[in-house]
Design an enzyme around this catalytic site. Sequence first.
Site, PDB file in Angstrom:
ATOM      1  N   GLN A 181      -0.197   5.410   6.500  1.00  0.00           N
ATOM      2  CA  GLN A 181      -1.518   5.168   5.911  1.00  0.00           C
ATOM      3  C   GLN A 181      -2.500   6.309   6.144  1.00  0.00           C
ATOM      4  O   GLN A 181      -3.463   6.449   5.398  1.00  0.00           O
ATOM      5  CB  GLN A 181      -2.106   3.851   6.464  1.00  0.00           C
ATOM      6  CG  GLN A 181      -1.326   2.607   6.068  1.00  0.00           C
ATOM      7  CD  GLN A 181      -1.461   2.244   4.595  1.00  0.00           C
ATOM      8  OE1 GLN A 181      -2.346   2.729   3.882  1.00  0.00           O
ATOM      9  NE2 GLN A 181      -0.576   1.392   4.103  1.00  0.00           N
ATOM     10  N   CYS A 328       2.631 -15.740   2.765  1.00  0.00           N
ATOM     11  CA  CYS A 328       3.410 -16.911   2.397  1.00  0.00           C
ATOM     12  C   CYS A 328       4.776 -16.823   3.060  1.00  0.00           C
ATOM     13  O   CYS A 328       5.580 -15.980   2.702  1.00  0.00           O
ATOM     14  CB  CYS A 328       3.616 -16.970   0.890  1.00  0.00           C
ATOM     15  SG  CYS A 328       2.152 -17.450   0.013  1.00  0.00           S
TER      16      CYS A 328
HETATM   17  C1  LIG Z   1       4.038   0.902   3.394  1.00  0.00           C
HETATM   18  C2  LIG Z   1       4.229   1.083   4.852  1.00  0.00           C
HETATM   19  C3  LIG Z   1       5.508   1.283   5.400  1.00  0.00           C
HETATM   20  C4  LIG Z   1       6.780   1.196   4.564  1.00  0.00           C
HETATM   21  O1  LIG Z   1       6.919   2.282   3.721  1.00  0.00           O
HETATM   22  P1  LIG Z   1       8.023   2.243   2.549  1.00  0.00           P
HETATM   23  O2  LIG Z   1       8.090   3.670   2.099  1.00  0.00           O
HETATM   24  O3  LIG Z   1       7.452   1.338   1.508  1.00  0.00           O
HETATM   25  O4  LIG Z   1       9.284   1.760   3.123  1.00  0.00           O
HETATM   26  C5  LIG Z   1       5.608   1.510   6.752  1.00  0.00           C
HETATM   27  N1  LIG Z   1       4.519   1.549   7.532  1.00  0.00           N
HETATM   28  C6  LIG Z   1       3.272   1.359   7.054  1.00  0.00           C
HETATM   29  C7  LIG Z   1       2.108   1.409   7.983  1.00  0.00           C
HETATM   30  C8  LIG Z   1       3.098   1.112   5.695  1.00  0.00           C
HETATM   31  O5  LIG Z   1       1.869   0.901   5.243  1.00  0.00           O
END
Ligand SMILES: *Cc1c(COP(=O)(O)O)cnc(C)c1O
Length: 404
Positions: A181, A328
């Site tokens: 993020q 959910c």
């Molecule tokens: C979206 C997300 C993931 C997973 O990433 P993908 O590429 O969708 O497998 C892992 N950690 C965090 C904090 C995320 O927001």
Amino acid sequence: MKLPVYLDYHATAPVDPEVLQAMMPYFTEVFGNAASRNHEYGWTAEAAVEKARQQISKLIGATEKEVIFTSGATESNNLAIKGVAEMYQEKGNHIITSTIEHKAILDTCHALEKKGFEITYLPVDRYGQVSAEAVRNAITPKTILVSIMAANNEIGTINPIGSIGKVCKEKGVIFHTDAVQLVGKGHVDVEEMGIDLLSMTAHKMCGPKGVAALYVRRRNPRVRLAAMMHGGGHERGMRSGTLNVPGIVGFGKAAELAGRRMVEESGRIQRLRDFLWEKIQADLDEVYLNGHPNERLPGNLNVSFAYVEGESLMMGMKELAVSSGSACTSASLEPSYVLKNIGVGEDLAHTSIRFGLGRFTTQEEIEFAASKVISTVKKLRDLSPLYEMAKEGIDLKSVNWTGH
Ligand SMILES: *Cc1c(COP(=O)(O)O)cnc(C)c1O
């Protein structure tokens, strides 16, 4: 304005047109296997992959050789944790993480627990932060890995990653961070922050889905990982499999764009986010911010709206693509474990909404979202006897509901 208004950028982001354009030739004309060493097709594909490696490493202050491509941050997190666990098991069996990590971390740790590893799940404070001091106190001679997320995907709280990295360096423990993020939204530098392993993914920064990376430190110290995927020895033996060349090219472009636009874009998104929050606070009482007031992702706003029913709130705002504080499960509606762990009560957690703003969010969309949320909450509260009683100054906890 396209409806519903997309405000779920923590879940995924649309591919930037420039990213798509960069990817296109790699589906058709330039279709070679990057591992084909004998001809032009392979060489061109390999050159494109190496360029992307450079674009991605630059965004996090790493070198090209330290970027390992995977299929998603879920895989990157699995590879980091299981890879260290297996490689360093002679040294120790203890891993430290936090209670509000992404499921890709928590479920991986649970799986290791079944195999005899000991996991410490550090609690977080009411803003969702883990302190470097708590990490220091949890480290034992058996600790082989610390995995703490850079920024939380629900409440947007940013952790003091640099301080945690410093403690890990001092103690000689490998430090992994799930930075999905934060990368591309805020400052991340693996050298400055003492990060040894870092997960990132393309689709959260306007790149394509299904392509991601794990940064693996090569010196001071050189981190070794046991492979999860065997066959062919791609990616320095750490992750075999034919590379997703178009995806990787798109990921590289997305990283380049994110780096170039970060300061301007984060500022713009944060102003929109702040505008939304100010508008909500101006028109509604009994609204509560979840997460840290300042140390948070620019595009994140997580709010609890007291005295409304979470389901009705979501149903009432179908023109907004947002995420709720309930998950959910098979039969019941469970409050989010992240909100629970920062001390948000079950009732409030069910009334929580996560707004995720991003690159293509406009002022018009935010104004629409603000008035939609405000009118929906007002409407639901007008129907709520609880809200009415609270407004009349009745302490709801003192009410004898059964009448006995
Ligand atoms: C979206 C997300 C993931 C997973 O990433 P993908 O590429 O969708 O497998 C892992 N950690 C965090 C904090 C995320 O927001």
